[in-house]
Design a protein around this motif. Structure first.
Motif, PDB file in Angstrom:
ATOM      1  N   SER A 100       0.818  -1.219   0.000  1.00 52.81           N
ATOM      2  CA  SER A 100       0.000   0.000   0.000  1.00 52.81           C
ATOM      3  C   SER A 100       0.850   1.266   0.000  1.00 52.81           C
ATOM      4  CB  SER A 100      -0.948   0.010   1.201  1.00 52.81           C
ATOM      5  OG  SER A 100      -0.224   0.101   2.414  1.00 52.81           O
ATOM      6  N   SER A 101       2.108   1.163   0.389  1.00 55.23           N
ATOM      7  CA  SER A 101       2.991   2.334   0.390  1.00 55.23           C
ATOM      8  C   SER A 101       3.884   2.380  -0.858  1.00 55.23           C
ATOM      9  CB  SER A 101       3.869   2.326   1.639  1.00 55.23           C
ATOM     10  OG  SER A 101       4.765   1.237   1.598  1.00 55.23           O
ATOM     11  N   TYR A 102       3.701   1.406  -1.766  1.00 56.33           N
ATOM     12  CA  TYR A 102       4.498   1.307  -3.001  1.00 56.33           C
ATOM     13  C   TYR A 102       5.997   1.232  -2.706  1.00 56.33           C
ATOM     14  CZ  TYR A 102       0.160   2.253  -5.383  1.00 56.33           C
ATOM     15  OH  TYR A 102      -1.133   2.181  -5.839  1.00 56.33           O
ATOM     16  N   THR A 103       6.347   0.620  -1.611  1.00 58.32           N
ATOM     17  CA  THR A 103       7.749   0.401  -1.259  1.00 58.32           C
ATOM     18  C   THR A 103       8.253  -0.821  -2.021  1.00 58.32           C
ATOM     19  OG1 THR A 103       7.336   1.266   0.957  1.00 58.32           O
ATOM     20  CG2 THR A 103       9.331  -0.049   0.655  1.00 58.32           C
ATOM     21  N   PRO A 104       9.377  -0.689  -2.737  1.00 56.65           N
ATOM     22  CA  PRO A 104       9.893  -1.863  -3.466  1.00 56.65           C
ATOM     23  C   PRO A 104      10.230  -3.000  -2.508  1.00 56.65           C
ATOM     24  CG  PRO A 104      11.056   0.140  -4.118  1.00 56.65           C
ATOM     25  CD  PRO A 104      10.206   0.491  -2.946  1.00 56.65           C
ATOM     26  N   GLU A 105       9.924  -4.200  -2.935  1.00 60.86           N
ATOM     27  CA  GLU A 105      10.237  -5.378  -2.123  1.00 60.86           C
ATOM     28  C   GLU A 105      11.680  -5.831  -2.331  1.00 60.86           C
ATOM     29  OE1 GLU A 105       7.143  -8.515  -2.143  1.00 60.86           O
ATOM     30  OE2 GLU A 105       6.070  -7.103  -3.421  1.00 60.86           O
ATOM     31  N   ASP A 106      12.193  -5.662  -3.554  1.00 61.82           N
ATOM     32  CA  ASP A 106      13.533  -6.138  -3.887  1.00 61.82           C
ATOM     33  C   ASP A 106      14.268  -5.090  -4.713  1.00 61.82           C
ATOM     34  OD1 ASP A 106      13.322  -8.810  -2.775  1.00 61.82           O
ATOM     35  OD2 ASP A 106      11.929  -9.230  -4.410  1.00 61.82           O
ATOM     36  N   ASP A 107      15.597  -5.160  -4.663  1.00 59.95           N
ATOM     37  CA  ASP A 107      16.416  -4.282  -5.487  1.00 59.95           C
ATOM     38  C   ASP A 107      16.579  -4.930  -6.854  1.00 59.95           C
ATOM     39  OD1 ASP A 107      17.949  -2.055  -6.079  1.00 59.95           O
ATOM     40  OD2 ASP A 107      19.808  -2.974  -5.379  1.00 59.95           O
ATOM     41  N   GLY A 108      16.254  -4.196  -7.888  1.00 60.93           N
ATOM     42  CA  GLY A 108      16.376  -4.732  -9.237  1.00 60.93           C
ATOM     43  C   GLY A 108      15.799  -3.756 -10.242  1.00 60.93           C
ATOM     44  N   ILE A 109      15.956  -4.094 -11.506  1.00 58.04           N
ATOM     45  CA  ILE A 109      15.492  -3.235 -12.591  1.00 58.04           C
ATOM     46  C   ILE A 109      14.587  -4.044 -13.507  1.00 58.04           C
ATOM     47  CG2 ILE A 109      16.207  -1.833 -14.572  1.00 58.04           C
ATOM     48  CD1 ILE A 109      18.935  -1.514 -13.134  1.00 58.04           C
ATOM     49  N   VAL A 110      13.428  -3.505 -13.797  1.00 58.05           N
ATOM     50  CA  VAL A 110      12.527  -4.085 -14.776  1.00 58.05           C
ATOM     51  C   VAL A 110      12.589  -3.202 -16.016  1.00 58.05           C
ATOM     52  CG1 VAL A 110      10.117  -4.572 -15.342  1.00 58.05           C
ATOM     53  CG2 VAL A 110      10.986  -5.092 -13.068  1.00 58.05           C
ATOM     54  N   ILE A 111      12.836  -3.819 -17.166  1.00 57.45           N
ATOM     55  CA  ILE A 111      12.814  -3.109 -18.440  1.00 57.45           C
ATOM     56  C   ILE A 111      11.641  -3.671 -19.235  1.00 57.45           C
ATOM     57  CG2 ILE A 111      14.054  -2.489 -20.537  1.00 57.45           C
ATOM     58  CD1 ILE A 111      16.666  -3.202 -19.063  1.00 57.45           C
ATOM     59  N   ASP A 171       6.107  -7.434 -11.427  1.00 56.60           N
ATOM     60  CA  ASP A 171       7.516  -7.132 -11.199  1.00 56.60           C
ATOM     61  C   ASP A 171       7.793  -5.630 -11.229  1.00 56.60           C
ATOM     62  OD1 ASP A 171       8.259  -9.722 -10.732  1.00 56.60           O
ATOM     63  OD2 ASP A 171       8.980 -10.091 -12.769  1.00 56.60           O
ATOM     64  N   ALA A 172       7.020  -4.880 -11.998  1.00 54.06           N
ATOM     65  CA  ALA A 172       7.193  -3.422 -12.032  1.00 54.06           C
ATOM     66  C   ALA A 172       6.969  -2.817 -10.650  1.00 54.06           C
ATOM     67  CB  ALA A 172       6.241  -2.793 -13.048  1.00 54.06           C
ATOM     68  N   PHE A 173       6.066  -3.399  -9.885  1.00 55.32           N
ATOM     69  CA  PHE A 173       5.826  -2.920  -8.522  1.00 55.32           C
ATOM     70  C   PHE A 173       6.761  -3.571  -7.514  1.00 55.32           C
ATOM     71  CE2 PHE A 173       1.870  -1.547 -10.445  1.00 55.32           C
ATOM     72  CZ  PHE A 173       1.678  -0.331  -9.836  1.00 55.32           C
ATOM     73  N   ARG A 174       7.259  -4.765  -7.800  1.00 58.05           N
ATOM     74  CA  ARG A 174       8.115  -5.494  -6.864  1.00 58.05           C
ATOM     75  C   ARG A 174       9.533  -4.916  -6.795  1.00 58.05           C
ATOM     76  NH1 ARG A 174       7.473 -10.558  -8.522  1.00 58.05           N
ATOM     77  NH2 ARG A 174       5.880 -10.854  -6.955  1.00 58.05           N
ATOM     78  N   LEU A 193      12.296   0.987 -12.750  1.00 58.59           N
ATOM     79  CA  LEU A 193      11.533   0.619 -13.938  1.00 58.59           C
ATOM     80  C   LEU A 193      12.013   1.456 -15.107  1.00 58.59           C
ATOM     81  CD1 LEU A 193       9.096  -0.768 -15.372  1.00 58.59           C
ATOM     82  CD2 LEU A 193       7.697   1.138 -14.520  1.00 58.59           C
ATOM     83  N   ILE A 194      12.305   0.788 -16.220  1.00 58.00           N
ATOM     84  CA  ILE A 194      12.671   1.469 -17.462  1.00 58.00           C
ATOM     85  C   ILE A 194      11.638   1.069 -18.499  1.00 58.00           C
ATOM     86  CG2 ILE A 194      14.368   1.658 -19.312  1.00 58.00           C
ATOM     87  CD1 ILE A 194      16.514   0.922 -17.203  1.00 58.00           C
ATOM     88  N   LEU A 195      11.058   2.067 -19.185  1.00 54.60           N
ATOM     89  CA  LEU A 195      10.112   1.827 -20.256  1.00 54.60           C
ATOM     90  C   LEU A 195      10.766   2.234 -21.567  1.00 54.60           C
ATOM     91  CD1 LEU A 195       6.908   3.289 -18.571  1.00 54.60           C
ATOM     92  CD2 LEU A 195       7.577   0.894 -18.723  1.00 54.60           C
ATOM     93  N   ALA A 196      10.725   1.351 -22.543  1.00 53.11           N
ATOM     94  CA  ALA A 196      11.290   1.656 -23.859  1.00 53.11           C
ATOM     95  C   ALA A 196      10.239   1.320 -24.895  1.00 53.11           C
ATOM     96  CB  ALA A 196      12.556   0.834 -24.091  1.00 53.11           C
ATOM     97  N   THR A 197      10.001   2.253 -25.785  1.00 55.78           N
ATOM     98  CA  THR A 197       8.993   2.015 -26.808  1.00 55.78           C
ATOM     99  C   THR A 197       9.479   2.514 -28.146  1.00 55.78           C
ATOM    100  OG1 THR A 197       6.639   2.212 -27.316  1.00 55.78           O
ATOM    101  CG2 THR A 197       7.728   4.160 -26.422  1.00 55.78           C
ATOM    102  N   THR A 198       8.764   2.124 -29.130  1.00 54.13           N
ATOM    103  CA  THR A 198       9.135   2.442 -30.490  1.00 54.13           C
ATOM    104  C   THR A 198       8.518   3.775 -30.941  1.00 54.13           C
ATOM    105  OG1 THR A 198       9.067   1.552 -32.718  1.00 54.13           O
ATOM    106  CG2 THR A 198       7.162   1.153 -31.368  1.00 54.13           C
ATOM    107  N   THR A 199       9.135   4.352 -31.938  1.00 52.26           N
ATOM    108  CA  THR A 199       8.480   5.442 -32.661  1.00 52.26           C
ATOM    109  C   THR A 199       8.217   4.914 -34.041  1.00 52.26           C
ATOM    110  OG1 THR A 199      10.594   6.355 -33.392  1.00 52.26           O
ATOM    111  CG2 THR A 199       9.638   7.268 -31.378  1.00 52.26           C
TER     112      THR A 199
END
Length: 90
Positions: free
Chosen positions: A19-30, A74-77, A81-87
């Motif tokens: 509920s506090s949006y505190t990450p559970e683990d250290d890591g990066i989601v792409i 995983d984005a919340f865990r 978070l890195i978001l990559a999208t196309t043009t």
């Protein structure tokens, strides 16, 4: 009764974290999308570089093909978070 109180304590602790949006683990989601594969190649290169620099956990999701619920979870865990999208057509 002791087991019951422990379960309640675990549930409250998990709820407090979520509920506090505190990450559970250290890591990066792409998370990415790619039309012609160029964004996919850029994301692969980025993931390799992050791992080489010692990032503890790097998870990559192709949002058009991978399990969306797992990517969202995983984005919340994880802590980053890195978001990559196309043009398309520039």
């Amino acid at each position: 009764m002791d087991l019951f109180l422990q379960k309640i304590s675990d549930i409250i602790s998990a709820y407090d974290t979520w509920s506090s949006y505190t990450p559970e683990d250290d890591g990066i989601v792409i998370a990415y999308t790619s039309v012609y594969g160029h964004t996919r190649m850029a994301v692969s290169l980025l993931a390799e570089k992050l791992k080489a620099k010692g990032c503890p956990r790097v998870l990559v999701y192709d949002l058009a093909r991978d399990d969306m619920s797992q990517a969202l979870s995983d984005a919340f865990r994880y802590s980053k978070l890195i978001l990559a999208t196309t043009t398309y057509n520039a």
